[in-house]
Enzyme design. Structure first.
Site, PDB file in Angstrom:
ATOM      1  N   GLN A 111      -1.521 -50.976 -38.230  1.00 55.57           N
ATOM      2  CA  GLN A 111      -0.505 -50.763 -37.423  1.00 55.57           C
ATOM      3  C   GLN A 111      -0.141 -51.183 -35.985  1.00 55.57           C
ATOM      4  O   GLN A 111      -1.357 -50.671 -35.264  1.00 55.57           O
ATOM      5  CB  GLN A 111       0.460 -49.225 -37.461  1.00 55.57           C
ATOM      6  CG  GLN A 111       2.192 -49.754 -37.397  1.00 55.57           C
ATOM      7  CD  GLN A 111       3.338 -48.315 -36.708  1.00 55.57           C
ATOM      8  OE1 GLN A 111       2.433 -46.821 -36.343  1.00 55.57           O
ATOM      9  NE2 GLN A 111       3.658 -48.690 -37.531  1.00 55.57           N
ATOM     10  N   TYR A 170       9.340 -47.713 -28.750  1.00 52.60           N
ATOM     11  CA  TYR A 170       8.153 -48.671 -28.529  1.00 52.60           C
ATOM     12  C   TYR A 170       8.624 -50.040 -27.352  1.00 52.60           C
ATOM     13  O   TYR A 170       9.972 -50.394 -28.520  1.00 52.60           O
ATOM     14  CB  TYR A 170       6.585 -48.525 -28.782  1.00 52.60           C
ATOM     15  CG  TYR A 170       6.621 -46.948 -29.534  1.00 52.60           C
ATOM     16  CD1 TYR A 170       6.782 -46.340 -28.189  1.00 52.60           C
ATOM     17  CD2 TYR A 170       6.900 -46.087 -30.635  1.00 52.60           C
ATOM     18  CE1 TYR A 170       6.392 -44.670 -28.072  1.00 52.60           C
ATOM     19  CE2 TYR A 170       6.448 -44.752 -31.004  1.00 52.60           C
ATOM     20  CZ  TYR A 170       6.197 -44.037 -30.053  1.00 52.60           C
ATOM     21  OH  TYR A 170       6.484 -42.789 -29.833  1.00 52.60           O
ATOM     22  N   ARG A 218       8.422 -53.574 -38.634  1.00 53.26           N
ATOM     23  CA  ARG A 218       8.482 -51.872 -38.601  1.00 53.26           C
ATOM     24  C   ARG A 218       9.807 -52.225 -37.588  1.00 53.26           C
ATOM     25  O   ARG A 218       9.294 -52.087 -36.540  1.00 53.26           O
ATOM     26  CB  ARG A 218       8.049 -51.285 -38.772  1.00 53.26           C
ATOM     27  CG  ARG A 218       8.652 -49.235 -39.180  1.00 53.26           C
ATOM     28  CD  ARG A 218       7.013 -48.127 -39.124  1.00 53.26           C
ATOM     29  NE  ARG A 218       7.462 -47.600 -39.882  1.00 53.26           N
ATOM     30  CZ  ARG A 218       7.796 -46.074 -39.957  1.00 53.26           C
ATOM     31  NH1 ARG A 218       7.390 -45.805 -38.831  1.00 53.26           N
ATOM     32  NH2 ARG A 218       7.868 -45.242 -41.010  1.00 53.26           N
ATOM     33  N   GLY A 220       5.762 -39.698 -45.005  1.00 55.65           N
ATOM     34  CA  GLY A 220       3.865 -38.882 -44.204  1.00 55.65           C
ATOM     35  C   GLY A 220       4.542 -38.295 -44.067  1.00 55.65           C
ATOM     36  O   GLY A 220       3.282 -37.747 -44.738  1.00 55.65           O
ATOM     37  N   ARG A 221       4.646 -36.590 -44.083  1.00 57.38           N
ATOM     38  CA  ARG A 221       5.072 -35.618 -43.693  1.00 57.38           C
ATOM     39  C   ARG A 221       4.125 -35.497 -45.340  1.00 57.38           C
ATOM     40  O   ARG A 221       3.574 -34.245 -45.287  1.00 57.38           O
ATOM     41  CB  ARG A 221       6.348 -34.888 -43.424  1.00 57.38           C
ATOM     42  CG  ARG A 221       5.861 -35.613 -42.062  1.00 57.38           C
ATOM     43  CD  ARG A 221       7.063 -34.613 -41.569  1.00 57.38           C
ATOM     44  NE  ARG A 221       8.409 -35.538 -41.475  1.00 57.38           N
ATOM     45  CZ  ARG A 221      10.003 -34.822 -41.760  1.00 57.38           C
ATOM     46  NH1 ARG A 221      10.072 -34.287 -40.907  1.00 57.38           N
ATOM     47  NH2 ARG A 221      10.733 -35.812 -41.922  1.00 57.38           N
TER      48      ARG A 221
HETATM   49  C1  LIG Z   1       2.311 -36.771 -37.314  1.00 58.55           C
HETATM   50  C2  LIG Z   1       2.969 -37.666 -37.025  1.00 58.55           C
HETATM   51  C3  LIG Z   1       2.894 -39.298 -36.533  1.00 58.55           C
HETATM   52  C4  LIG Z   1       3.398 -39.946 -36.877  1.00 58.55           C
HETATM   53  N1  LIG Z   1       3.222 -41.220 -35.800  1.00 58.55           N
HETATM   54  C5  LIG Z   1       3.630 -42.678 -36.321  1.00 58.55           C
HETATM   55  C6  LIG Z   1       3.135 -43.851 -35.881  1.00 58.55           C
HETATM   56  O1  LIG Z   1       2.382 -43.721 -35.448  1.00 58.55           O
HETATM   57  N2  LIG Z   1       3.271 -44.761 -36.224  1.00 58.55           N
HETATM   58  C7  LIG Z   1       4.984 -45.090 -36.935  1.00 58.55           C
HETATM   59  O2  LIG Z   1       5.464 -46.146 -36.824  1.00 58.55           O
HETATM   60  N3  LIG Z   1       5.287 -44.103 -37.215  1.00 58.55           N
HETATM   61  C8  LIG Z   1       4.878 -42.097 -37.391  1.00 58.55           C
HETATM   62  N4  LIG Z   1       5.461 -41.335 -37.336  1.00 58.55           N
HETATM   63  C9  LIG Z   1       6.788 -41.948 -38.485  1.00 58.55           C
HETATM   64  C10 LIG Z   1       6.201 -41.069 -39.915  1.00 58.55           C
HETATM   65  O3  LIG Z   1       5.798 -43.186 -39.795  1.00 58.55           O
HETATM   66  C11 LIG Z   1       8.113 -41.595 -40.233  1.00 58.55           C
HETATM   67  O4  LIG Z   1       8.280 -42.937 -40.348  1.00 58.55           O
HETATM   68  C12 LIG Z   1       8.364 -40.403 -40.274  1.00 58.55           C
HETATM   69  O5  LIG Z   1       7.792 -39.355 -40.309  1.00 58.55           O
HETATM   70  C13 LIG Z   1       9.722 -39.680 -41.704  1.00 58.55           C
HETATM   71  O6  LIG Z   1       9.058 -40.192 -43.188  1.00 58.55           O
HETATM   72  P1  LIG Z   1       8.468 -38.650 -43.271  1.00 58.55           P
HETATM   73  O7  LIG Z   1       9.934 -38.019 -43.939  1.00 58.55           O
HETATM   74  O8  LIG Z   1       8.171 -39.033 -45.307  1.00 58.55           O
HETATM   75  O9  LIG Z   1       7.846 -37.834 -43.188  1.00 58.55           O
HETATM   76  C14 LIG Z   1       4.978 -40.360 -37.478  1.00 58.55           C
HETATM   77  C15 LIG Z   1       5.455 -38.823 -37.990  1.00 58.55           C
HETATM   78  C16 LIG Z   1       4.554 -37.751 -38.111  1.00 58.55           C
HETATM   79  C17 LIG Z   1       5.327 -36.856 -38.825  1.00 58.55           C
END
Ligand SMILES: Cc1cc2nc3c(=O)[nH]c(=O)nc-3n(C[C@H](O)[C@H](O)[C@H](O)COP(=O)(O)O)c2cc1C
Length: 385
Positions: free
Chosen positions: A104, A180, A232, A324-325
């Protein structure tokens, strides 16, 4: 496997020729664990290895394409050829576990902490970001980029793409989401320019589309094997002025004709409704799928906890679902669903499970100490990490 989850496990070949074993994707997540020079560490490799066995595709944490594009401490860098060995180690680790991996690429713009970028915080215009908590100090206004600097950053996205190719990645994801720099150019809040990079909706799209064009030019020039490009974006901003869903549908219409491998709709709730739009009754994801009209695959994300919800994302018209989480709390999510063991999914973060879950301390501390990020197996005050 329960047959109702079968759609999650259908292989797919992307437009570029990259083949994915299934439709489940590790969402990009920053883990704050690289070394002070911006190199990937062994702890990070272990974290990725633990989460790469089962998903079809791993999206890495964001990497900065210029020195002053860094958004987080402990972020691994991609702005110089000296980072190719570090980037290569990460690509090989994920691929060694059987998943495809896309890097990314991003620039934090006005979201860069001043201390990380020697005070040189830049953006489309000198407009400070909105802070959402009253407890947060107001952010300083960034420095407006000159037209020449904007073109340098476009080229920097291409240079980092070339490094991703040299490092053996299966593709890059252009991070145009989450506030960003790319989003800052698209947003009428952060972009008040009157040159070719701002003004009308079309001019605000110029920077995102220039980045896509440059990345695709570099792929055509350097990639000798299938190499995917995804994009994205966040479809709405809360501020006024700010990006509306109607604005985003115009951008989506342009992106859908670019021959990308997918469009990734960054949402915290995959089925959420628009705040303000011509149509506020249909979900953002479904409106985007309708606008794309089959021209490019779509990836959904956001609070997908169960395999039923993951399947629902595909039923809404997306081709992929990113988690993600859930994959922080249960790296075996995909294996369990595939083996019909969904009753065993871990749905809270086991606060005593740091070693077992293979999460390095900087990310671990953020997860257990940031209220509301993850459900915890015990109250935060009981955590001693
Ligand atoms: C610890 C953490 C770090 C993240 N870092 C990024 C990142 O580097 N780039 C990005 O596009 N989204 C980032 N996100 C957003 C996640 O990609 C995702 O869109 C968001 O957590 C919602 O999905 P989820 O409910 O499955 O966690 C991050 C989320 C978390 C929790």
């Amino acid at each position: 496997m329960n047959p109702k989850f079968q759609t999650l496990f259908q292989p797919i070949t992307l437009r570029s020729g990259v083949q994915l074993d299934n439709r489940v994707v590790l969402a990009p997540m920053t883990n704050f664990s690289s070394d002070a020079q911006g190199n990937v560490t062994d702890d990070e490799l272990a974290y990725y290895a633990r989460r790469s066995n089962g998903v079809g595709l791993v999206l890495t944490a964001c990497t900065n394409v210029t020195r002053n594009g860094q958004g987080f401490p402990g972020e691994f860098a991609g702005y110089d050829d000296r980072f190719v060995p570090s980037l290569t180690r990460l690509a090989r680790t994920v691929q060694g576990e059987g998943a495809k991996v896309m890097l990314q690429i991003f620039h934090a713009g006005r979201m860069a902490p001043a201390a990380l970028v020697d005070g040189d915080v830049v953006s489309a215009s000198a407009v400070a970001p909105v802070r959402d908590g009253a407890e947060q100090a107001p952010a300083p206004a960034p420095r407006e980029l000159s037209g020449e600097e904007v073109e340098e950053i476009v080229r920097a996205f291409g240079e980092t793409t070339r490094r991703a190719i040299e490092s053996g990645y299966d593709g890059v994801e252009i991070h145009g989401a989450n506030g960003y720099l790319i989003q800052q150019f698209f947003s009428p809040h952060s972009n008040r320019r009157t040159d070719r990079w701002g003004g009308s909706l079309e001019a605000r799209m110029a920077f995102p589309l220039a980045v896509v064009d440059e990345v695709q030019r570099v792929v055509a020039e350097y990639a000798r094997t299938p190499f995917a490009v995804g994009y994205r974006f966040s479809p709405e901003e809360p501020e006024t002025p700010g990006i509306t869903l109607d604005d985003s549908l115009t951008l989506v219409d342009a992106l859908a004709d670019k021959g990308l491998d997918y469009l990734h709709v960054s949402l915290m709730e995959y089925a959420s409704l628009p705040r303000r739009a011509s149509d506020t009754a249909q979900s953002r994801l479904e409106q985007i799928v309708a606008k794309v009209a089959g021209r490019t695959p779509v990836m959904g994300v956001g609070s997908v906890h169960t395999p039923e919800q993951a399947t629902q994302v595909l039923d809404m018209g997306a081709e992929f679902v990113a988690l993600g989480r859930e994959l922080l709390m249960d790296p075996d999510w995909v294996a369990k669903v595939r083996e019909g063991r969904e009753a065993e999914l871990e749905t809270v973060l086991d606060v005593e499970g740091q070693d077992r879950l293979v999460i390095a301390t900087p990310l671990w501390n953020a997860l257990v100490n940031t209220p509301g990020w993850l459900p915890l197996s015990k109250k935060p005050e009981a955590v001693t990490a």
